[in-house]
Design a protein around this motif. Structure first.
Motif, mmCIF file in Angstrom:
data_model
loop_
_atom_site.group_PDB
_atom_site.id
_atom_site.type_symbol
_atom_site.label_atom_id
_atom_site.label_comp_id
_atom_site.label_asym_id
_atom_site.label_seq_id
_atom_site.Cartn_x
_atom_site.Cartn_y
_atom_site.Cartn_z
ATOM 1 N N TYR A 130 0.900 -0.835 -0.039
ATOM 2 C CA TYR A 130 -0.059 0.368 0.165
ATOM 3 C C TYR A 130 0.611 1.514 0.318
ATOM 4 C CZ TYR A 130 -3.089 3.421 1.844
ATOM 5 O OH TYR A 130 -3.793 4.874 1.556
ATOM 6 N N ALA A 133 2.943 2.119 -3.422
ATOM 7 C CA ALA A 133 1.923 1.976 -4.638
ATOM 8 C C ALA A 133 1.338 3.386 -3.983
ATOM 9 C CB ALA A 133 0.185 1.418 -4.491
ATOM 10 N N ARG A 134 1.666 4.288 -2.748
ATOM 11 C CA ARG A 134 0.824 5.573 -2.913
ATOM 12 C C ARG A 134 2.570 6.524 -2.976
ATOM 13 N NH1 ARG A 134 -1.383 8.141 -2.687
ATOM 14 N NH2 ARG A 134 -2.138 9.733 -0.750
ATOM 15 N N GLY A 142 -4.582 8.096 -6.864
ATOM 16 C CA GLY A 142 -3.369 7.165 -5.230
ATOM 17 C C GLY A 142 -3.634 6.397 -4.871
ATOM 18 N N ALA A 146 -3.903 2.752 -4.309
ATOM 19 C CA ALA A 146 -3.071 1.704 -3.713
ATOM 20 C C ALA A 146 -4.114 1.077 -3.108
ATOM 21 C CB ALA A 146 -1.947 3.285 -2.740
ATOM 22 N N ALA A 149 -4.555 -2.040 -4.933
ATOM 23 C CA ALA A 149 -3.560 -3.187 -4.936
ATOM 24 C C ALA A 149 -3.208 -4.043 -3.987
ATOM 25 C CB ALA A 149 -2.490 -2.098 -5.707
ATOM 26 N N THR A 364 7.100 8.653 -12.097
ATOM 27 C CA THR A 364 5.853 7.061 -11.804
ATOM 28 C C THR A 364 6.572 6.731 -13.000
ATOM 29 O OG1 THR A 364 4.120 8.766 -10.892
ATOM 30 C CG2 THR A 364 3.340 6.384 -11.940
ATOM 31 N N PRO A 399 5.682 -6.594 -7.668
ATOM 32 C CA PRO A 399 4.587 -5.183 -7.273
ATOM 33 C C PRO A 399 3.570 -4.572 -8.361
ATOM 34 C CG PRO A 399 6.595 -4.066 -7.045
ATOM 35 C CD PRO A 399 7.119 -5.655 -7.329
ATOM 36 N N TYR A 402 -0.004 -6.107 -9.553
ATOM 37 C CA TYR A 402 -0.491 -5.293 -8.803
ATOM 38 C C TYR A 402 -1.195 -3.983 -9.657
ATOM 39 C CZ TYR A 402 0.700 -8.805 -5.415
ATOM 40 O OH TYR A 402 0.839 -10.655 -4.361
ATOM 41 N N LEU A 403 -0.143 -3.375 -9.686
ATOM 42 C CA LEU A 403 -0.182 -2.011 -9.284
ATOM 43 C C LEU A 403 -1.272 -1.702 -10.954
ATOM 44 C CD1 LEU A 403 3.025 -0.030 -8.384
ATOM 45 C CD2 LEU A 403 1.013 -1.003 -6.571
ATOM 46 N N TYR A 407 -4.647 0.355 -11.261
ATOM 47 C CA TYR A 407 -4.688 0.705 -11.929
ATOM 48 C C TYR A 407 -6.289 0.941 -12.903
ATOM 49 C CZ TYR A 407 -3.719 4.085 -15.649
ATOM 50 O OH TYR A 407 -3.786 5.406 -16.982
#
Length: 463
Positions: A130, A133-134, A142, A146, A149, A364, A399, A402-403, A407
């Motif tokens: 989490y 992702a943030r 976000g 997050a 994810a 990013t 990761p 998951y992101l 998204y």
């Protein structure tokens, strides 16, 4: 969703506990021991409470037997070096502390401690993902992205492997921590600070520990290699500065730390089988005397295209969804900047904020591409030379997929709700298509993890 994201960690804990409780119920009520007798032969239930003994027996399957035995007595036999030195050593340390300080001593202690570590590591890794992702997506969307994810990591298709006496959850925790520290070592400013360079050193340390837990953690060294190449190119084209030199030194040490996570266990094995042995093993005389490479080749028959047989077609079919997800999400990182540039036009108005948004989007994209490199490399290597079905559990420590899934779910849901008021162009159509597939993937993850949990507890393939 806003209620959940306002208190993300409490909400994630509730989801985590609910899912783990369901998996444990499936485990306890799964069919009998099937053809597995190794757990009972080890007398793991002696002196243990009934429920703990039952859970311990059900979760000590397949390779978990190796982890249990190496945690008890260390790595003795050659084939055991295919399994984590770091994870087994950590279990042994904790059990020794419990025996000396709390007087707890029964045959299944290593199993119970290993299972507890797996649960704790999985829970903490959810929170770390989490935060990661943030850090990658610091904009308005976000927080929701997050949270989703992190939830996806809870429902990972790795399933019961993240609860059982396996190293997957511990590797995911250390790998995510390494990735988070790597991401935090960057900023929109082109020049890094001393604090940020210290973070990248800590990232290397975390990735080194991850490599002692699972050897594929070595792939995370690609993060530092890429950053080193970028710095060297910048120094050659734009000049050498103290900040760049300090950063390059930090990156180099981080890469060395990651490599040591693989080399130190190899050296310990070399001492055991080559230096302190009157009859050295055949791999001792190789140019690169790696016991891990030898064991994977000699005992597990891993090698280029060796797994490509007709009898293994069903296993390739089982691995296909995760291989496709990991590959597609890595490709997505190449296009994420244009997508987010289009998004930002509706969120930013002033010229200054547009410049800031552009820098944020560039960073990013840069970070996602770096994080995607180990993931796509693992997918390719597993497809070509490993027992391909293990990708469903090895994927848990990477990761990017998951992101990507989070998204697409966030953007697709937003477009689906307001598509009457939004111009549907090529980008929007693509995201809506991906959104449909993403929802199917979530269903696949939950169903696969549940079914796999029952099969694992019953000692039935695949594993």
């Amino acid at each position: 969703m806003s209620i959940l994201t306002d208190r993300p960690y409490q909400s994630l804990l509730a989801v985590f506990v609910s899912w783990k409780a369901l998996l444990l119920l499936l485990t306890v009520f799964s069919p009998g021991p099937a053809y597995d007798t190794s757990t009972s032969l080890l007398e793991l239930n002696r002196n243990a409470p009934v429920i703990l003994g039952l859970i311990s027996t059900k979760l000590t399957r397949w390779d978990a037997i190796y982890f249990t035995e190496t945690a008890r007595r260390g790595h003795t036999f050659e084939q055991e070096w295919a399994f984590s030195l770091g994870f087994a050593s950590f279990i042994r340390t904790v059990t020794n502390v419990l025996r000396r300080t709390a007087g707890i001593d029964h045959a299944s202690l290593e199993n119970i401690v290993g299972i507890a570590i797996a649960h704790a590591a999985h829970g903490i890794s959810v929170c770390v993902l989490y935060r990661l992702a943030r850090a990658v997506f610091p904009d308005q969307q976000g927080r929701k992205l997050a949270f989703i994810a992190a939830c996806l990591h809870i429902f990972s298709p790795a399933g019961l492997f993240l609860s059982a006496l396996y190293s997957e959850s511990t590797h995911a925790l250390l790998s995510f921590m390494g990735s988070l520290l790597f991401v935090l070592s960057f900023s929109q400013a082109r020049v890094s600070t001393g604090f940020q360079d210290a973070l990248i050193l800590l990232s290397g340390l975390m990735n080194g520990l991850a490599t002692t837990v699972r050897s594929n953690g070595l792939l995370n060294g690609m993060l530092f290699f890429e950053e080193a190449v970028r710095l060297l190119f910048s120094m050659m084209t734009k000049g050498v500065t103290f900040a760049k030199t300090r950063r390059l030194l930090a990156v180099g040490v981080a890469g060395v730390c990651t490599g040591l996570g693989f080399l130190i266990p190899q050296y310990i094995a070399y001492q055991q089988f080559c230096m302190n042995n009157k009859d050295p093993r055949i791999w001792c005389s190789r140019t690169i005397p790696s016991i891990y490479s030898f064991v994977e080749d000699h005992y597990w028959n891993n090698g280029f295209l060796r797994y490509w047989t007709l009898s293994n077609i069903p296993l390739f079919a089982l691995a296909g969804p995760m291989l496709a997800i990991m590959t597609y999400s890595a490709h997505w990182t190449l296009t994420v900047e244009p997508d987010r540039q289009n998004m930002s036009k509706t969120q930013k108005s002033s010229e200054a904020s547009e410049v800031e948004a552009h820098q944020e989007i560039q960073l990013t994209g840069r970070l996602l591409r770096s994080l995607a490199a180990p993931q796509i490399t693992l997918a390719i290597l597993t497809f070509l030379k490993h027992h391909v079905q293990i990708i469903t559990r090895m994927s848990s420590g990477y990761p990017v997929w998951y992101l990507w899934l989070a998204y697409v779910l966030v953007e697709g849901h937003s477009l689906a709700l307001g598509k009457e008021n939004v111009h549907i162009g090529k980008r929007e159509t693509s995201i809506l298509h991906q959104y449909w597939y993403a929802r199917m993937i979530v269903v696949y993850m939950v169903v696969y993890a549940a079914v796999q949990g029952v099969l694992f507890a019953s000692f039935l393939p695949p594993a």
